[in-house]
Design a protein around this motif. Structure first.
Motif, PDB file in Angstrom:
ATOM      1  N   ARG A   1       0.829  -1.214   0.000  1.00  7.52           N
ATOM      2  CA  ARG A   1       0.000   0.000   0.000  1.00  7.52           C
ATOM      3  C   ARG A   1       0.860   1.259   0.000  1.00  7.52           C
ATOM      4  NH1 ARG A   1      -3.045  -2.858   3.673  1.00  7.52           N
ATOM      5  NH2 ARG A   1      -2.137  -1.725   5.414  1.00  7.52           N
ATOM      6  N   SER A   2       1.923   1.272   0.794  1.00  6.14           N
ATOM      7  CA  SER A   2       2.765   2.469   0.848  1.00  6.14           C
ATOM      8  C   SER A   2       3.485   2.696  -0.482  1.00  6.14           C
ATOM      9  CB  SER A   2       3.755   2.404   2.011  1.00  6.14           C
ATOM     10  OG  SER A   2       4.686   1.375   1.826  1.00  6.14           O
ATOM     11  N   VAL A   3       3.878   1.629  -1.135  1.00  2.58           N
ATOM     12  CA  VAL A   3       4.503   1.748  -2.455  1.00  2.58           C
ATOM     13  C   VAL A   3       3.476   2.254  -3.463  1.00  2.58           C
ATOM     14  CG1 VAL A   3       5.493   0.416  -4.366  1.00  2.58           C
ATOM     15  CG2 VAL A   3       6.312   0.038  -2.028  1.00  2.58           C
ATOM     16  N   MET A   4       2.264   1.731  -3.398  1.00  2.00           N
ATOM     17  CA  MET A   4       1.213   2.153  -4.335  1.00  2.00           C
ATOM     18  C   MET A   4       0.835   3.623  -4.135  1.00  2.00           C
ATOM     19  SD  MET A   4       0.811  -0.284  -6.380  1.00  2.00           S
ATOM     20  CE  MET A   4      -0.593   0.310  -7.282  1.00  2.00           C
ATOM     21  N   ILE A   5       0.880   4.102  -2.904  1.00  7.97           N
ATOM     22  CA  ILE A   5       0.602   5.518  -2.649  1.00  7.97           C
ATOM     23  C   ILE A   5       1.660   6.385  -3.336  1.00  7.97           C
ATOM     24  CG2 ILE A   5       0.600   7.311  -0.857  1.00  7.97           C
ATOM     25  CD1 ILE A   5      -0.782   5.185   0.956  1.00  7.97           C
ATOM     26  N   ALA A   6       2.918   5.988  -3.220  1.00  5.06           N
ATOM     27  CA  ALA A   6       3.998   6.739  -3.868  1.00  5.06           C
ATOM     28  C   ALA A   6       3.865   6.690  -5.390  1.00  5.06           C
ATOM     29  CB  ALA A   6       5.354   6.188  -3.437  1.00  5.06           C
ATOM     30  N   LEU A   7       3.310   5.594  -5.906  1.00  6.26           N
ATOM     31  CA  LEU A   7       3.188   5.413  -7.352  1.00  6.26           C
ATOM     32  C   LEU A   7       1.851   5.884  -7.923  1.00  6.26           C
ATOM     33  CD1 LEU A   7       4.845   1.909  -7.613  1.00  6.26           C
ATOM     34  CD2 LEU A   7       5.615   3.962  -8.804  1.00  6.26           C
ATOM     35  N   ARG A   8       1.013   6.470  -7.079  1.00  9.77           N
ATOM     36  CA  ARG A   8      -0.313   6.887  -7.545  1.00  9.77           C
ATOM     37  C   ARG A   8      -0.205   7.793  -8.768  1.00  9.77           C
ATOM     38  NH1 ARG A   8      -3.363   8.840  -2.848  1.00  9.77           N
ATOM     39  NH2 ARG A   8      -3.655   6.632  -2.493  1.00  9.77           N
ATOM     40  N   LYS A   9      -0.973   7.441  -9.792  1.00 10.81           N
ATOM     41  CA  LYS A   9      -1.043   8.177 -11.067  1.00 10.81           C
ATOM     42  C   LYS A   9       0.290   8.213 -11.821  1.00 10.81           C
ATOM     43  CE  LYS A   9      -4.978  10.982  -9.765  1.00 10.81           C
ATOM     44  NZ  LYS A   9      -5.565  12.312  -9.737  1.00 10.81           N
ATOM     45  N   ARG A  10       1.141   7.235 -11.572  1.00 12.02           N
ATOM     46  CA  ARG A  10       2.396   7.122 -12.296  1.00 12.02           C
ATOM     47  C   ARG A  10       2.275   5.977 -13.308  1.00 12.02           C
ATOM     48  NH1 ARG A  10       4.943  10.820 -13.191  1.00 12.02           N
ATOM     49  NH2 ARG A  10       6.816   9.620 -13.522  1.00 12.02           N
TER      50      ARG A  10
ATOM     51  N   GLU B   1      13.746   4.115  -6.496  1.00 10.29           N
ATOM     52  CA  GLU B   1      14.655   4.945  -7.294  1.00 10.29           C
ATOM     53  C   GLU B   1      14.877   4.310  -8.663  1.00 10.29           C
ATOM     54  OE1 GLU B   1      18.870   7.334  -6.777  1.00 10.29           O
ATOM     55  OE2 GLU B   1      18.521   5.541  -5.564  1.00 10.29           O
ATOM     56  N   GLN B   2      14.939   2.986  -8.693  1.00  7.98           N
ATOM     57  CA  GLN B   2      15.124   2.271  -9.958  1.00  7.98           C
ATOM     58  C   GLN B   2      13.825   2.206 -10.767  1.00  7.98           C
ATOM     59  OE1 GLN B   2      18.219   1.250 -10.877  1.00  7.98           O
ATOM     60  NE2 GLN B   2      18.782   2.298  -8.990  1.00  7.98           N
ATOM     61  N   LEU B   3      12.690   2.159 -10.070  1.00 10.24           N
ATOM     62  CA  LEU B   3      11.397   1.967 -10.725  1.00 10.24           C
ATOM     63  C   LEU B   3      10.808   3.265 -11.282  1.00 10.24           C
ATOM     64  CD1 LEU B   3       9.323  -0.315 -11.254  1.00 10.24           C
ATOM     65  CD2 LEU B   3       8.196   0.392  -9.140  1.00 10.24           C
ATOM     66  N   ASP B   4      10.792   4.342 -10.463  1.00 14.10           N
ATOM     67  CA  ASP B   4      10.168   5.590 -10.883  1.00 14.10           C
ATOM     68  C   ASP B   4      10.712   6.730 -10.022  1.00 14.10           C
ATOM     69  OD1 ASP B   4       7.624   6.737 -12.463  1.00 14.10           O
ATOM     70  OD2 ASP B   4       7.688   7.648 -10.472  1.00 14.10           O
ATOM     71  N   PRO B   5      11.397   7.705 -10.620  1.00 17.68           N
ATOM     72  CA  PRO B   5      12.018   8.774  -9.836  1.00 17.68           C
ATOM     73  C   PRO B   5      11.018   9.662  -9.089  1.00 17.68           C
ATOM     74  CG  PRO B   5      12.330   9.163 -12.186  1.00 17.68           C
ATOM     75  CD  PRO B   5      11.718   7.809 -12.049  1.00 17.68           C
TER      76      PRO B   5
ATOM     77  N   TYR C   1       9.944   7.817  -6.077  1.00 18.72           N
ATOM     78  CA  TYR C   1      11.082   7.816  -5.153  1.00 18.72           C
ATOM     79  C   TYR C   1      11.073   9.092  -4.305  1.00 18.72           C
ATOM     80  CZ  TYR C   1      16.029   8.355  -3.822  1.00 18.72           C
ATOM     81  OH  TYR C   1      17.197   8.564  -3.134  1.00 18.72           O
ATOM     82  N   VAL C   2      10.874  10.243  -4.949  1.00 15.89           N
ATOM     83  CA  VAL C   2      10.849  11.513  -4.216  1.00 15.89           C
ATOM     84  C   VAL C   2       9.625  11.574  -3.300  1.00 15.89           C
ATOM     85  CG1 VAL C   2      10.693  14.026  -4.438  1.00 15.89           C
ATOM     86  CG2 VAL C   2      12.215  12.735  -5.942  1.00 15.89           C
ATOM     87  N   ARG C   3       8.491  11.102  -3.795  1.00 24.15           N
ATOM     88  CA  ARG C   3       7.280  11.095  -2.964  1.00 24.15           C
ATOM     89  C   ARG C   3       7.489  10.258  -1.703  1.00 24.15           C
ATOM     90  NH1 ARG C   3       2.566   9.722  -7.361  1.00 24.15           N
ATOM     91  NH2 ARG C   3       2.347  11.791  -8.270  1.00 24.15           N
ATOM     92  N   PHE C   4       8.014   9.049  -1.881  1.00 23.14           N
ATOM     93  CA  PHE C   4       8.241   8.165  -0.729  1.00 23.14           C
ATOM     94  C   PHE C   4       9.256   8.791   0.220  1.00 23.14           C
ATOM     95  CE2 PHE C   4      10.082   4.673   1.645  1.00 23.14           C
ATOM     96  CZ  PHE C   4       8.965   3.932   2.000  1.00 23.14           C
TER      97      PHE C   4
END
Length: 164
Positions: A68-77, A117-121, A124-127
């Motif tokens: 869930r925490s990863v998905m929050i950082a990746l929201r709309k990415r 950082e490897q998946l989506d910059p 990464y900044v959001r997290f």
């Protein structure tokens, strides 16, 4: 498996197959009582992990909370769910292979940041903003500046930064 709709304890497996990365078994089930269908996932758990918080509090590791925490950082990415699933599975395997049952929350946070950082910059900044507890816009600026100098800031960022 208990039916999540009516509570009947006797459900039938209609279909079983491995997930794409073979890390779990996906089972389609049906309840003979109410007829509802639902899906379950069965995963191998190598060890019982306990997360040790900064306060010293201990709680059982929760894979779903991590996801869930990863998905929050990746929201709309623009990141495919399969890549997220592989990343989370890899993180869990790394944690389980440490050989320790107790895992510090800081270690988990650092591992997630490294993977993001490897998946989506942007994710990464959001997290990082939550994990490192950014308080002001300057915290973001400093972090992104360090990131830009470390990995080579895009030309458009450098031009915008020079205008400031």
């Amino acid at each position: 498996m208990r039916c999540p709709f009516c509570g009947n304890i006797d459900t039938q497996v209609k279909d079983s197959r491995p997930t794409e990365d073979n890390s779990a078994i996906r089972r389609r089930r049906q309840c003979p009582e109410c007829g509802a269908r639902f899906t379950t996932f069965e995963r191998v758990q190598l060890r019982e992990l306990t997360v040790v918080k900064k306060s010293g509090k201990r709680e059982p590791f929760d894979r779903d909370k991590l996801e869930r925490s990863v998905m929050i950082a990746l929201r709309k990415r623009p990141v495919e769910p399969e890549r997220v699933e592989r990343m989370v599975n890899g993180l869990v395997r790394r944690l389980e292979s440490l050989g320790e049952n107790d895992v510090a929350v800081d270690l988990i946070g650092e591992m997630v940041m490294e993977a993001l950082e490897q998946l989506d910059p942007v994710a990464y900044v959001r997290f990082a903003s939550v994990y490192k507890d950014f308080r002001e816009a300057r915290d973001f600026e400093k972090f992104v500046g360090q990131l830009g100098s470390r990995v080579g800031m895009p030309t458009s960022w450098r031009a915008a930064k020079a205008d400031d």
